[in-house]
Design a protein around this motif. Sequence first.
Motif, mmCIF file in Angstrom:
data_model
loop_
_atom_site.group_PDB
_atom_site.id
_atom_site.type_symbol
_atom_site.label_atom_id
_atom_site.label_comp_id
_atom_site.label_asym_id
_atom_site.label_seq_id
_atom_site.Cartn_x
_atom_site.Cartn_y
_atom_site.Cartn_z
ATOM 1 N N VAL A 166 0.851 -1.186 0.000
ATOM 2 C CA VAL A 166 0.000 0.000 0.000
ATOM 3 C C VAL A 166 0.885 1.234 0.000
ATOM 4 O O VAL A 166 1.855 1.316 0.759
ATOM 5 C CB VAL A 166 -0.919 0.016 1.237
ATOM 6 C CG1 VAL A 166 -1.666 1.331 1.328
ATOM 7 C CG2 VAL A 166 -1.901 -1.151 1.173
ATOM 8 N N GLU A 167 0.558 2.178 -0.872
ATOM 9 C CA GLU A 167 1.320 3.423 -0.954
ATOM 10 C C GLU A 167 0.530 4.552 -0.321
ATOM 11 O O GLU A 167 -0.616 4.826 -0.696
ATOM 12 C CB GLU A 167 1.636 3.761 -2.412
ATOM 13 C CG GLU A 167 2.561 4.957 -2.567
ATOM 14 C CD GLU A 167 3.017 5.159 -4.002
ATOM 15 O OE1 GLU A 167 3.828 6.066 -4.244
ATOM 16 O OE2 GLU A 167 2.565 4.398 -4.886
ATOM 17 N N GLU A 168 1.128 5.191 0.687
ATOM 18 C CA GLU A 168 0.486 6.314 1.359
ATOM 19 C C GLU A 168 0.551 7.561 0.478
ATOM 20 O O GLU A 168 1.332 7.631 -0.481
ATOM 21 C CB GLU A 168 1.182 6.594 2.694
ATOM 22 C CG GLU A 168 1.132 5.434 3.675
ATOM 23 C CD GLU A 168 -0.141 5.425 4.495
ATOM 24 O OE1 GLU A 168 -1.058 6.204 4.162
ATOM 25 O OE2 GLU A 168 -0.215 4.649 5.447
ATOM 26 N N LYS A 169 -0.252 8.562 0.808
ATOM 27 C CA LYS A 169 -0.255 9.796 0.034
ATOM 28 C C LYS A 169 1.057 10.560 0.147
ATOM 29 O O LYS A 169 1.389 11.369 -0.724
ATOM 30 C CB LYS A 169 -1.419 10.699 0.476
ATOM 31 C CG LYS A 169 -2.787 10.125 0.103
ATOM 32 C CD LYS A 169 -3.905 11.068 0.477
ATOM 33 C CE LYS A 169 -5.259 10.490 0.053
ATOM 34 N NZ LYS A 169 -6.385 11.383 0.381
ATOM 35 N N ASP A 170 1.812 10.295 1.226
ATOM 36 C CA ASP A 170 3.110 10.957 1.367
ATOM 37 C C ASP A 170 4.235 10.175 0.692
ATOM 38 O O ASP A 170 5.405 10.546 0.787
ATOM 39 C CB ASP A 170 3.448 11.160 2.850
ATOM 40 C CG ASP A 170 3.530 9.841 3.616
ATOM 41 O OD1 ASP A 170 3.385 8.771 2.983
ATOM 42 O OD2 ASP A 170 3.749 9.877 4.838
ATOM 43 N N THR B 169 5.176 7.013 1.308
ATOM 44 C CA THR B 169 5.669 5.861 2.056
ATOM 45 C C THR B 169 4.860 4.615 1.716
ATOM 46 O O THR B 169 3.710 4.707 1.270
ATOM 47 C CB THR B 169 5.592 6.115 3.571
ATOM 48 O OG1 THR B 169 4.212 6.373 3.932
ATOM 49 C CG2 THR B 169 6.436 7.314 3.956
ATOM 50 N N ARG B 170 5.473 3.441 1.928
ATOM 51 C CA ARG B 170 4.824 2.184 1.565
ATOM 52 C C ARG B 170 4.733 1.254 2.764
ATOM 53 O O ARG B 170 5.615 1.241 3.621
ATOM 54 C CB ARG B 170 5.589 1.496 0.432
ATOM 55 C CG ARG B 170 5.523 2.237 -0.893
ATOM 56 C CD ARG B 170 6.151 1.430 -2.007
ATOM 57 N NE ARG B 170 6.020 2.085 -3.297
ATOM 58 C CZ ARG B 170 6.391 1.542 -4.442
ATOM 59 N NH1 ARG B 170 6.925 0.324 -4.453
ATOM 60 N NH2 ARG B 170 6.231 2.188 -5.582
ATOM 61 N N LYS B 171 3.650 0.482 2.795
ATOM 62 C CA LYS B 171 3.464 -0.553 3.805
ATOM 63 C C LYS B 171 3.237 -1.876 3.089
ATOM 64 O O LYS B 171 2.580 -1.929 2.047
ATOM 65 C CB LYS B 171 2.270 -0.231 4.712
ATOM 66 C CG LYS B 171 2.485 0.960 5.632
ATOM 67 C CD LYS B 171 1.278 1.154 6.545
ATOM 68 C CE LYS B 171 1.474 2.315 7.503
ATOM 69 N NZ LYS B 171 0.295 2.502 8.391
ATOM 70 N N ARG C 219 -7.324 1.480 10.011
ATOM 71 C CA ARG C 219 -6.863 2.132 8.781
ATOM 72 C C ARG C 219 -5.998 1.186 7.958
ATOM 73 O O ARG C 219 -6.096 1.139 6.731
ATOM 74 C CB ARG C 219 -6.104 3.408 9.116
ATOM 75 C CG ARG C 219 -5.486 4.095 7.905
ATOM 76 C CD ARG C 219 -4.837 5.426 8.263
ATOM 77 N NE ARG C 219 -4.025 5.931 7.173
ATOM 78 C CZ ARG C 219 -4.489 6.508 6.081
ATOM 79 N NH1 ARG C 219 -5.790 6.644 5.934
ATOM 80 N NH2 ARG C 219 -3.681 6.946 5.140
ATOM 81 N N ASP C 220 -5.120 0.440 8.626
ATOM 82 C CA ASP C 220 -4.300 -0.545 7.916
ATOM 83 C C ASP C 220 -5.188 -1.539 7.172
ATOM 84 O O ASP C 220 -4.939 -1.872 6.010
ATOM 85 C CB ASP C 220 -3.405 -1.305 8.898
ATOM 86 C CG ASP C 220 -2.230 -0.483 9.387
ATOM 87 O OD1 ASP C 220 -2.022 0.623 8.863
ATOM 88 O OD2 ASP C 220 -1.522 -0.947 10.300
ATOM 89 N N GLN D 214 -6.839 0.048 4.102
ATOM 90 C CA GLN D 214 -5.918 0.200 2.983
ATOM 91 C C GLN D 214 -5.589 -1.143 2.340
ATOM 92 O O GLN D 214 -5.508 -1.249 1.113
ATOM 93 C CB GLN D 214 -4.631 0.884 3.454
ATOM 94 C CG GLN D 214 -4.831 2.341 3.853
ATOM 95 C CD GLN D 214 -3.538 2.988 4.315
ATOM 96 O OE1 GLN D 214 -2.757 2.387 5.056
ATOM 97 N NE2 GLN D 214 -3.294 4.201 3.881
ATOM 98 N N GLU E 162 -6.684 -1.923 -1.588
ATOM 99 C CA GLU E 162 -5.682 -2.250 -2.607
ATOM 100 C C GLU E 162 -5.863 -3.668 -3.126
ATOM 101 O O GLU E 162 -5.679 -3.926 -4.328
ATOM 102 C CB GLU E 162 -4.271 -2.071 -2.038
ATOM 103 C CG GLU E 162 -3.141 -2.340 -3.037
ATOM 104 C CD GLU E 162 -3.074 -1.324 -4.166
ATOM 105 O OE1 GLU E 162 -2.264 -1.537 -5.093
ATOM 106 O OE2 GLU E 162 -3.826 -0.321 -4.131
#
Length: 591
Positions: free
Chosen positions: A210-214, A216-218, A272-273, A276, A280
């Motif tokens: 998952v790519e955050e709007k800033d 960063t990736r999880k 939230r995790d 997301q 995705e």
Amino acid sequence: MLRHFRHSSRLGACLHGSVAPRSSLSCVRAQPATPVPSPNLYISNSLQTQAGPCSVPLQPAIAHPCVHTHSRALRRAASSARQNSGVCFSTAVADAPNATGQDVEYEAVIGIETHVQLLTKTKAFCSCPSKFGSEPNTNVCPVCLGHPGTLPSLNAAAVDLGVRASLALGGAVARTSKFDRKQYFYADLPKGYQISQYDEPLCSGGAVEVEEKDGTRKRYGITRAHLEEDSGKTVYGGADRMAGSEYSLVDFNRAGVPLLEIVSEPDMRSGRDAYQYGDELRRILRFTGVSDGNMAEGSMRCDVNVSVRPKGASEFGTKVEIKNMNSFSNMQKAIDFEIERQSNLLRAGRGSEIVLETRLWDEFKLQTYSMRKKEGLADYRYFPEPDLPPLVLSEEMLEQIKASMPELPAARRARYLSLGLPLQDVLVLADEPTIATFFDTVLATNVNPKAAANWITGDIQAYCKDNKKGMGELAMTPQVLADMVALIEEGVISGKIAKDLLPSLLEGAANEKGVRQLVTEKGMTMVTDEGQIAAMVEQILAANPKQLEQYRGGKNKLQSFFEGQVMKESKGRVDPKLMKAVLMKKLNQEA
């Protein structure tokens, strides 16, 4: 018609109808069966039937991800599995200093089991249609109803889509897997068992990034993905759930629809995790054509496993399952509520009240409530499906599927970013397959990417929202948008004219004659004649002598007033740059 039964009566299944013809295209047999090695079997406890007690052979028990273990043997297996993969839950909250103190910080451990209906035309093991929304109990036959003497036949398209999803998730596709019978008894399961995959699934491993709007990736790991069939659907009369209902109706249309169950690693720590991850995952399944992911229709259903432990502890807490989440928004709310509920009980020294159970989400009260308690690990008495041989995938088949894989959402986002588009636009353009396909078709005409993106993410998306339409339902073709953008770039029409023209374009007005001809016929071309513009400017200045005097007296802000008046007079058709140049000459000359 819906099958009806009262809760106090014994349940049975009866259906009128004939055997549906078997499709030679979508339903195929797998490779010939191979003998199941007898040393790996054991005899379970006796299963009571109407004919008397019987013994059922089973595969040795294994620890399953996101499942609590209770028997001594299973507890040892879970411990071993946890050392290898770190994905099994224990049965009690981990011991920690001051575990009931108010100052202890807790963290959640969350895993998700996602049931995805595959986009096949027919069911998993028969030729009945898998279409949603048909009249109740019309898409059924003796095979999917489990009538004696019927045999399942594996749908090749379901296997193809299962492999496609596994590759998209980066998992390892098993060259040989097998099907098993999962034994449990419920009114909407006509066979009394479900054909699934137990210890030899189609796919192992993989991940969802998952790519955050800033930026960063999880990364959330995938434990496994396996093929199985769906159950029927129970509808309760007089209430929205069994509690308080007077009777139940069963629709077997869904029974036998092919599913891919995707089990995540317990890598998530918040609602939230989970949101997301689910969002995705659905995006990947949609872009690959595996599923439509329509949660409102039950095409994608999530069972969430939540436990809480002191932060930094290695052992998992007691797991609570929240079933049948029908939206990611509700899933996030339910998880956050459950984390808070369990944390508060632990802080109050009431950790024993957190028990192994299944809970449901009440979206009106915004809280979870208990559906049923679980006394231990469910014994589904798995054993190999005797009517289906092992599923053997050839290298040729795998290579064909790999070659046909579409561009995945992450790669598409990266490509759009490389065009210089802002991330906010990219997230919209790569969110739905229909939007991305429309945008890519426009790009193929070599128009300005940013200009096309602005129209799609702005006015066109607003039109779709207001009219409750998807991009795939628009009457306007991508070529029409490309032509409109090109006319703006050429100076034939202005952005203002394009906005006025767009509603008719969205209804398909230019699909046959073209945008240029439509603009000409409507007299909407931009005024570029300097003499004509000068006449408009002089008319506006003459009609506003007071403002003209104030401007020449030093009130320069009135320039925008005169520009607006000229645009209004021309109905937005005047060339803005040329108009400004002519206006400045007229404003700055002596009266």
